[in-house]
Design a protein around this motif. Structure first.
Motif, PDB file in Angstrom:
ATOM      1  N   ASN A 223      69.939  92.553 -11.470  1.00 16.03           N
ATOM      2  CA  ASN A 223      70.038  92.745 -10.006  1.00 16.03           C
ATOM      3  C   ASN A 223      71.740  93.357 -10.164  1.00 16.03           C
TER       4      ASN A 223
ATOM      5  N   CYS B 177      70.168  99.308  -8.468  1.00 16.55           N
ATOM      6  CA  CYS B 177      70.021  98.220  -9.464  1.00 16.55           C
ATOM      7  C   CYS B 177      69.163  97.839 -10.445  1.00 16.55           C
TER       8      CYS B 177
ATOM      9  N   ARG C 207      65.987  99.855  -6.864  1.00 15.05           N
ATOM     10  CA  ARG C 207      65.879  99.891  -8.458  1.00 15.05           C
ATOM     11  C   ARG C 207      65.358 100.847  -9.059  1.00 15.05           C
TER      12      ARG C 207
END
Length: 137
Positions: A43, A39, A16
């Motif tokens: 997403n 991401c 992330r």
């Protein structure tokens, strides 16, 4: 013609954008990989992070991997390949952009990663040398 989805490594995991480089490095170790797609909270693919990015851009510059985030070190919009594109198109994309691995997307969703090794394992044996020549730089 073989589609990328037939030879890619599926179930790619992201780091992330708000995760630290330390967390990213641990995930790389767990997965035995040298790069991870980045991401965002939506997403969507935001970039790529490599082990080299962590070492050269953070550690060597005196940064703290416990506070620096993956999003800070992602390199712009990543080069991707569509899951239904051909392996030949993937090879051209790798060659054109001088990359050894590509995130594979289906629409906007990350569905896998395609590496030189994935291609070599699935390419006709008599053409593997040609493959290496095409994507070596």
């Amino acid at each position: 013609m073989t589609a990328v989805r037939e030879i890619m490594t599926g179930n790619a995991e992201c780091v992330r954008a708000n995760e630290t480089l330390e967390q990213a490095a641990r995930k790389m170790k767990e997965l035995d990989v040298g790069s991870l797609p980045i991401c965002g909270e939506d997403n969507r693919l935001k970039g790529m992070l490599t082990d080299r990015d962590i070492v050269i851009k953070c550690l060597a510059e005196g940064g703290d991997p416990r506070t620096a985030t993956a999003g800070d070190f992602g390199q712009g919009k990543p080069v991707t390949i569509g899951a239904d594109d051909t392996v030949e198109e993937a090879i051209r994309t790798m060659q054109d952009h001088k990359v050894r691995r590509l995130p594979v997307i289906d629409g906007h969703d990350l569905v896998g990663m395609l590496s030189q090794a994935d291609i070599a394992r699935n390419y006709p044996e008599e053409r593997v040398g040609e493959l290496v020549e095409f994507i070596s730089f």
